[in-house]
Scaffold this motif. Sequence first.
Motif, PDB file in Angstrom:
ATOM      1  N   TYR A 261       0.832  -1.205   0.000  1.00 40.63           N
ATOM      2  CA  TYR A 261       0.000   0.000   0.000  1.00 40.63           C
ATOM      3  C   TYR A 261       0.870   1.261   0.000  1.00 40.63           C
ATOM      4  O   TYR A 261       0.577   2.239  -0.710  1.00 40.63           O
ATOM      5  N   SER A 262       1.937   1.247   0.796  1.00 39.52           N
ATOM      6  CA  SER A 262       2.767   2.441   0.957  1.00 39.52           C
ATOM      7  C   SER A 262       3.576   2.776  -0.293  1.00 39.52           C
ATOM      8  O   SER A 262       4.171   3.855  -0.382  1.00 39.52           O
ATOM      9  N   LYS A 263       3.594   1.880  -1.271  1.00 41.38           N
ATOM     10  CA  LYS A 263       4.222   2.195  -2.552  1.00 41.38           C
ATOM     11  C   LYS A 263       3.391   3.207  -3.346  1.00 41.38           C
ATOM     12  O   LYS A 263       3.896   3.874  -4.242  1.00 41.38           O
ATOM     13  N   VAL A 264       2.100   3.295  -3.003  1.00 41.88           N
ATOM     14  CA  VAL A 264       1.178   4.188  -3.725  1.00 41.88           C
ATOM     15  C   VAL A 264       0.807   5.402  -2.886  1.00 41.88           C
ATOM     16  O   VAL A 264       0.852   6.542  -3.363  1.00 41.88           O
ATOM     17  N   ASN A 265       0.438   5.161  -1.639  1.00 38.91           N
ATOM     18  CA  ASN A 265       0.005   6.244  -0.754  1.00 38.91           C
ATOM     19  C   ASN A 265       0.874   6.279   0.494  1.00 38.91           C
ATOM     20  O   ASN A 265       1.133   5.238   1.109  1.00 38.91           O
ATOM     21  N   GLN A 266       1.304   7.450   0.862  1.00 35.24           N
ATOM     22  CA  GLN A 266       2.162   7.603   2.040  1.00 35.24           C
ATOM     23  C   GLN A 266       1.343   7.410   3.313  1.00 35.24           C
ATOM     24  O   GLN A 266       0.237   7.941   3.446  1.00 35.24           O
ATOM     25  N   LEU A 267       1.885   6.666   4.247  1.00 38.51           N
ATOM     26  CA  LEU A 267       1.230   6.434   5.531  1.00 38.51           C
ATOM     27  C   LEU A 267       1.636   7.520   6.522  1.00 38.51           C
ATOM     28  O   LEU A 267       2.738   8.072   6.451  1.00 38.51           O
ATOM     29  N   GLU A 268       0.747   7.790   7.472  1.00 40.29           N
ATOM     30  CA  GLU A 268       1.056   8.774   8.506  1.00 40.29           C
ATOM     31  C   GLU A 268       2.130   8.231   9.447  1.00 40.29           C
ATOM     32  O   GLU A 268       2.298   7.015   9.599  1.00 40.29           O
ATOM     33  N   GLU A 269       2.874   9.133  10.096  1.00 40.89           N
ATOM     34  CA  GLU A 269       3.995   8.724  10.942  1.00 40.89           C
ATOM     35  C   GLU A 269       3.550   7.779  12.057  1.00 40.89           C
ATOM     36  O   GLU A 269       4.253   6.824  12.387  1.00 40.89           O
ATOM     37  N   ASN A 270       2.415   8.044  12.654  1.00 36.19           N
ATOM     38  CA  ASN A 270       1.921   7.220  13.762  1.00 36.19           C
ATOM     39  C   ASN A 270       0.893   6.205  13.284  1.00 36.19           C
ATOM     40  O   ASN A 270      -0.074   5.905  13.982  1.00 36.19           O
ATOM     41  N   TYR A 271       1.105   5.646  12.079  1.00 33.40           N
ATOM     42  CA  TYR A 271       0.086   4.784  11.483  1.00 33.40           C
ATOM     43  C   TYR A 271      -0.179   3.523  12.305  1.00 33.40           C
ATOM     44  O   TYR A 271      -1.309   3.024  12.332  1.00 33.40           O
ATOM     45  N   ILE A 272       0.839   2.996  12.998  1.00 35.96           N
ATOM     46  CA  ILE A 272       0.617   1.784  13.790  1.00 35.96           C
ATOM     47  C   ILE A 272      -0.334   2.078  14.954  1.00 35.96           C
ATOM     48  O   ILE A 272      -1.281   1.317  15.212  1.00 35.96           O
ATOM     49  N   GLU A 273      -0.101   3.179  15.637  1.00 34.08           N
ATOM     50  CA  GLU A 273      -0.983   3.573  16.740  1.00 34.08           C
ATOM     51  C   GLU A 273      -2.423   3.756  16.248  1.00 34.08           C
ATOM     52  O   GLU A 273      -3.389   3.289  16.877  1.00 34.08           O
ATOM     53  N   LEU A 274      -2.584   4.410  15.106  1.00 36.52           N
ATOM     54  CA  LEU A 274      -3.913   4.643  14.551  1.00 36.52           C
ATOM     55  C   LEU A 274      -4.561   3.338  14.098  1.00 36.52           C
ATOM     56  O   LEU A 274      -5.738   3.083  14.369  1.00 36.52           O
ATOM     57  N   LEU A 275      -3.792   2.500  13.410  1.00 41.70           N
ATOM     58  CA  LEU A 275      -4.328   1.234  12.933  1.00 41.70           C
ATOM     59  C   LEU A 275      -4.807   0.360  14.088  1.00 41.70           C
ATOM     60  O   LEU A 275      -5.849  -0.297  13.991  1.00 41.70           O
ATOM     61  N   GLU A 276      -4.063   0.337  15.183  1.00 38.54           N
ATOM     62  CA  GLU A 276      -4.463  -0.503  16.316  1.00 38.54           C
ATOM     63  C   GLU A 276      -5.747   0.019  16.949  1.00 38.54           C
ATOM     64  O   GLU A 276      -6.617  -0.767  17.346  1.00 38.54           O
ATOM     65  N   ALA A 277      -5.884   1.337  17.023  1.00 36.13           N
ATOM     66  CA  ALA A 277      -7.125   1.912  17.539  1.00 36.13           C
ATOM     67  C   ALA A 277      -8.303   1.572  16.632  1.00 36.13           C
ATOM     68  O   ALA A 277      -9.368   1.142  17.093  1.00 36.13           O
ATOM     69  N   PHE A 278      -8.089   1.722  15.326  1.00 35.45           N
ATOM     70  CA  PHE A 278      -9.164   1.447  14.368  1.00 35.45           C
ATOM     71  C   PHE A 278      -9.459  -0.047  14.266  1.00 35.45           C
ATOM     72  O   PHE A 278     -10.587  -0.443  13.966  1.00 35.45           O
ATOM     73  N   PHE A 279      -8.459  -0.884  14.533  1.00 41.70           N
ATOM     74  CA  PHE A 279      -8.663  -2.336  14.548  1.00 41.70           C
ATOM     75  C   PHE A 279      -9.625  -2.711  15.674  1.00 41.70           C
ATOM     76  O   PHE A 279     -10.563  -3.496  15.473  1.00 41.70           O
ATOM     77  N   ILE A 280      -9.406  -2.134  16.854  1.00 39.91           N
ATOM     78  CA  ILE A 280     -10.309  -2.377  17.991  1.00 39.91           C
ATOM     79  C   ILE A 280     -11.715  -1.872  17.660  1.00 39.91           C
ATOM     80  O   ILE A 280     -12.724  -2.534  17.937  1.00 39.91           O
ATOM     81  N   TRP A 281     -11.780  -0.704  17.063  1.00 40.97           N
ATOM     82  CA  TRP A 281     -13.072  -0.138  16.644  1.00 40.97           C
ATOM     83  C   TRP A 281     -13.775  -1.091  15.674  1.00 40.97           C
ATOM     84  O   TRP A 281     -14.989  -1.318  15.778  1.00 40.97           O
ATOM     85  N   SER A 282     -13.030  -1.662  14.758  1.00 35.29           N
ATOM     86  CA  SER A 282     -13.609  -2.587  13.786  1.00 35.29           C
ATOM     87  C   SER A 282     -14.183  -3.827  14.467  1.00 35.29           C
ATOM     88  O   SER A 282     -15.228  -4.342  14.057  1.00 35.29           O
ATOM     89  N   ILE A 283     -13.506  -4.294  15.517  1.00 35.15           N
ATOM     90  CA  ILE A 283     -14.031  -5.441  16.267  1.00 35.15           C
ATOM     91  C   ILE A 283     -15.359  -5.078  16.912  1.00 35.15           C
ATOM     92  O   ILE A 283     -16.331  -5.840  16.862  1.00 35.15           O
ATOM     93  N   ILE A 284     -15.408  -3.901  17.544  1.00 37.78           N
ATOM     94  CA  ILE A 284     -16.652  -3.455  18.171  1.00 37.78           C
ATOM     95  C   ILE A 284     -17.761  -3.379  17.135  1.00 37.78           C
ATOM     96  O   ILE A 284     -18.897  -3.821  17.374  1.00 37.78           O
ATOM     97  N   ARG A 285     -17.426  -2.838  15.981  1.00 43.01           N
ATOM     98  CA  ARG A 285     -18.434  -2.674  14.929  1.00 43.01           C
ATOM     99  C   ARG A 285     -18.976  -4.022  14.452  1.00 43.01           C
ATOM    100  O   ARG A 285     -20.189  -4.206  14.349  1.00 43.01           O
ATOM    101  N   ILE A 286     -18.092  -4.982  14.164  1.00 40.50           N
ATOM    102  CA  ILE A 286     -18.543  -6.256  13.608  1.00 40.50           C
ATOM    103  C   ILE A 286     -19.297  -7.072  14.656  1.00 40.50           C
ATOM    104  O   ILE A 286     -20.304  -7.725  14.353  1.00 40.50           O
ATOM    105  N   PHE A 287     -18.866  -7.009  15.915  1.00 40.86           N
ATOM    106  CA  PHE A 287     -19.595  -7.712  16.971  1.00 40.86           C
ATOM    107  C   PHE A 287     -20.965  -7.086  17.179  1.00 40.86           C
ATOM    108  O   PHE A 287     -21.951  -7.796  17.407  1.00 40.86           O
ATOM    109  N   ALA A 288     -21.034  -5.760  17.115  1.00 40.44           N
ATOM    110  CA  ALA A 288     -22.317  -5.072  17.278  1.00 40.44           C
ATOM    111  C   ALA A 288     -23.277  -5.459  16.166  1.00 40.44           C
ATOM    112  O   ALA A 288     -24.472  -5.686  16.400  1.00 40.44           O
TER     113      ALA A 288
END
Length: 324
Positions: A261-288
């Motif tokens: 993905y990063s070959k096409v679009n640049q990732l934000e510096e703190n992308y791991i922190e953001l991805l982990e937060a959004f990953f948890i959010w995604s779990i909440i969403r799919i379980f809901a």
Amino acid sequence: MFSEEDYTKVAKEALIQYPIIFSEIVYLGESDNVTFRVHTKDDNPKFLIKIHISKSSNYSKENIESELMWLEALNEDTGLVVPNPIRNLEGDLVTVISTDYNDNKFLVTVHQWVNGKVLNREPTSNETANLALLMAALHKHSMKWNAPDGFNRPIYNSDHLYSSLNQLKQLVNLELVSSEAFSYVEESAHKIAKMIERHKGEQCNWGIIHSDLHESNYVFYEDIPRPIDFSNCGYGFYLFDMAETFLHLSVENRKIFIKSYSKVNQLEENYIELLEAFFIWSIIRIFAFHSLNPNEQQSLAASLPSVIQHYFIKYSKGESFLFN
């Protein structure tokens, strides 16, 4: 309750309003939509017809039209193969069908059929790299596309997060999950909401996203993935889109996805922190989402403690988990 025969009548009545001469329609299934594959006398051209039956606000006529506007733009502006909508003889994207045997009105859409195979498994490393390029292309288009007036799709923000959290909490009210265990889910949601509010949405990180790109919603034609379901598309962070796909990928494939993905679009510096937060959010969403089905509540309640242990507690403590 409507039968397959009832929906077949609706589909055939709708097809009369399209520039399509069909020879056969084949029932595919029912979820948020009832779908049929439409065959013509020509062996190659096929179409997909959807009868939209979800009670969600996403399925208003205006919202469905907006989804199809993005599909039309993707078809015109990119080389991606998408389920391009077919306009009816009046030039409309959505056809309203009234029946003489029921007071309901059905919203119907017709799309070009997308050839390919559903994987029914996790993608290989090469398939994962190409899947990342597909998502990158969708995001690249979103960054440049100016949505037309009247474009109306869901917004994936903190309000959406809390809506999912409140729905999932019904498992506590039903005494299927303990309040103690659910406290980790609530703590994580509050932490994520604060991050969402702090993280400014800009052209480079926020726009129209697919929001449901997993192995049931793309097909592979040779080695190239093609998206086939945009019914959850809406406004959100591009990394949230990625995190939802990561729910269905192994740790190694997540790393491959990031590299491609990063070959096409640049990732934000703190992308791991953001991805982990959004990953948890995604779990909440799919379980809901699945908790809305009473038949699934027991199995969700049985699996939630393990998910809390592996993800929510680690997230609450600030322990990294996505690439470990």
